[in-house]
Enzyme design. Structure first.
Site, PDB file in Angstrom:
ATOM      1  N   ASP A  46      -5.136   0.588   8.953  1.00 31.91           N
ATOM      2  CA  ASP A  46      -5.431   0.859  10.367  1.00 31.91           C
ATOM      3  C   ASP A  46      -5.311  -0.417  11.197  1.00 31.91           C
ATOM      4  O   ASP A  46      -5.488  -0.389  12.419  1.00 31.91           O
ATOM      5  CB  ASP A  46      -6.789   1.552  10.544  1.00 31.91           C
ATOM      6  N   SER A  47      -4.945  -1.523  10.543  1.00 33.06           N
ATOM      7  CA  SER A  47      -4.560  -2.729  11.285  1.00 33.06           C
ATOM      8  C   SER A  47      -3.381  -2.427  12.197  1.00 33.06           C
ATOM      9  O   SER A  47      -3.074  -3.215  13.095  1.00 33.06           O
ATOM     10  CB  SER A  47      -4.208  -3.862  10.310  1.00 33.06           C
ATOM     11  N   LYS A 114      -7.962   4.801   1.600  1.00 31.78           N
ATOM     12  CA  LYS A 114      -8.919   3.688   1.593  1.00 31.78           C
ATOM     13  C   LYS A 114      -9.966   3.953   2.668  1.00 31.78           C
ATOM     14  O   LYS A 114      -9.647   4.447   3.746  1.00 31.78           O
ATOM     15  CB  LYS A 114      -8.208   2.357   1.861  1.00 31.78           C
ATOM     16  N   GLU A 116     -13.849   2.192   4.337  1.00 33.01           N
ATOM     17  CA  GLU A 116     -14.689   0.997   4.425  1.00 33.01           C
ATOM     18  C   GLU A 116     -16.158   1.338   4.162  1.00 33.01           C
ATOM     19  O   GLU A 116     -16.662   2.357   4.648  1.00 33.01           O
ATOM     20  CB  GLU A 116     -14.565   0.381   5.832  1.00 33.01           C
ATOM     21  N   GLU A 183     -12.541  -8.159   1.552  1.00 33.40           N
ATOM     22  CA  GLU A 183     -12.023  -8.883   2.725  1.00 33.40           C
ATOM     23  C   GLU A 183     -13.009  -9.949   3.186  1.00 33.40           C
ATOM     24  O   GLU A 183     -14.186  -9.654   3.452  1.00 33.40           O
ATOM     25  CB  GLU A 183     -11.742  -7.882   3.863  1.00 33.40           C
TER      26      GLU A 183
HETATM   27  O1  KIV Z   1      -5.989  -2.211   7.821  1.00 35.23           O
HETATM   28  C1  KIV Z   1      -5.618  -3.102   7.052  1.00 35.23           C
HETATM   29  O2  KIV Z   1      -4.544  -3.663   7.182  1.00 35.23           O
HETATM   30  C2  KIV Z   1      -6.520  -3.484   5.965  1.00 35.23           C
HETATM   31  C3  KIV Z   1      -6.180  -4.731   5.225  1.00 35.23           C
HETATM   32  C4  KIV Z   1      -6.488  -5.907   6.052  1.00 35.23           C
HETATM   33  C5  KIV Z   1      -6.854  -4.785   3.917  1.00 35.23           C
HETATM   34  O3  KIV Z   1      -7.476  -2.835   5.722  1.00 35.23           O
END
Ligand code: KIV
Length: 265
Positions: A46-47, A114, A116, A183
């Site tokens: 989600d970056s 993924k 968090e 992270e």
């Molecule tokens: O969203 C993302 O790119 C991430 C990475 C920084 C691990 O979660």
């Protein structure tokens, strides 16, 4: 082309001591380049809210955005394992998480999702795993919690905080995660977590002891104006993106990246 890397293969990397090379990816063209350069895991992170959409945080990213980008990455690849992030507030309870994750897997083509968080996510992880959806945990700096945290900073420097993160890693493993992103945590804490859990850890700003590494692709390509300490521009001295990514893969595999210079203490 060989077979696509499968989730059960991940633990074998850890058993044989082979580092895992992971990068974020958001579209088909980069996905082909990254796969050709040997990246084993493509994370549709989600970056993308920051590097693609131009937001200041990952919070505005919608599930539909994640499905859209995940689809192009999974369509363009044959070998890499594709992981997609569940975005902000799309996994607040078991039912919501199942509906959101199913979209990423069915419509997006992700093999793993993924999410968090630590102990507070155990029930959600168990529900997803019971439904056959592999889960990657994410501990340490949690960008989706930026409004609570106040700023992006290293997590787990205080002994109590470090102990809590170690316990969270074990709880997530017991709940069924098959991979764990760490992270921005001190290198010795990441090393302790990596030694404690049987599933591979993937570090970003977590020092050299993790079982694998991930970077945001655009950081690796030198596109970020003020890169964090853990970032290295691999395009410097290379004449193509594929060569830069291949150098990242080799550096991760050979233990040349990250070094102490990229780590927090
Ligand atoms: O969203 C993302 O790119 C991430 C990475 C920084 C691990 O979660």
């Amino acid at each position: 082309m060989g077979e696509r890397l499968a989730v059960p293969d991940l633990r074998q990397f850890k058993r044989r001591g082979e580092k895992i090379a992971c990068l974020t990816c958001y579209d088909a063209s980069f996905a082909r380049v990254l796969e050709a350069a040997g990246v084993e895991i493509l994370l549709v992170g989600d970056s993308l809210g920051v590097v693609i959409q131009g937001h200041a945080t990952t919070v505005p990213v919608r599930l539909a955005d994640m499905v859209y980008h995940t689809r192009w990455v999974s369509r363009a690849t044959e070998k890499a394992l594709v992981i997609a992030d569940l975005p902000f507030a799309t996994y607040t309870d078991r039912r919501r998480a199942l509906i959101s994750a199913a979209r990423l897997v069915q419509a997006g083509g992700a093999q793993m999702i993924k999410l968090e968080g630590g102990r507070g996510r155990v029930e959600v992880v168990q529900a997803l795993v019971a439904e056959g959806i592999p889960v990657c945990g994410h501990l340490g700096l949690l960008p989706q919690s930026i409004y609570r945290l106040g700023r992006y900073r290293v997590q787990g420097r205080q002994p109590q905080e470090a102990q809590k993160l170690l316990e969270d890693a074990c709880l997530l493993e017991q709940a069924g995660v098959e991979l764990l992103v760490l992270e921005c945590v001190p290198a010795d804490l990441a090393a302790a977590i990596t030694a404690e859990v049987a599933v591979p850890t993937i570090g970003i700003g977590a020092g050299p002891a993790c079982d694998g590494q991930v970077l945001v692709l655009y950081d690796l390509l030198g596109l970020t104006p003020k890169p964090a300490r853990f970032v290295q521009d691999f395009l410097i001295g290379k004449n193509s993106i594929q060569a830069a990514v291949a150098e990242y893969v080799a550096a991760v595999k050979e233990g040349r990246f990250p070094t102490e210079q990229h780590a927090y203490f």
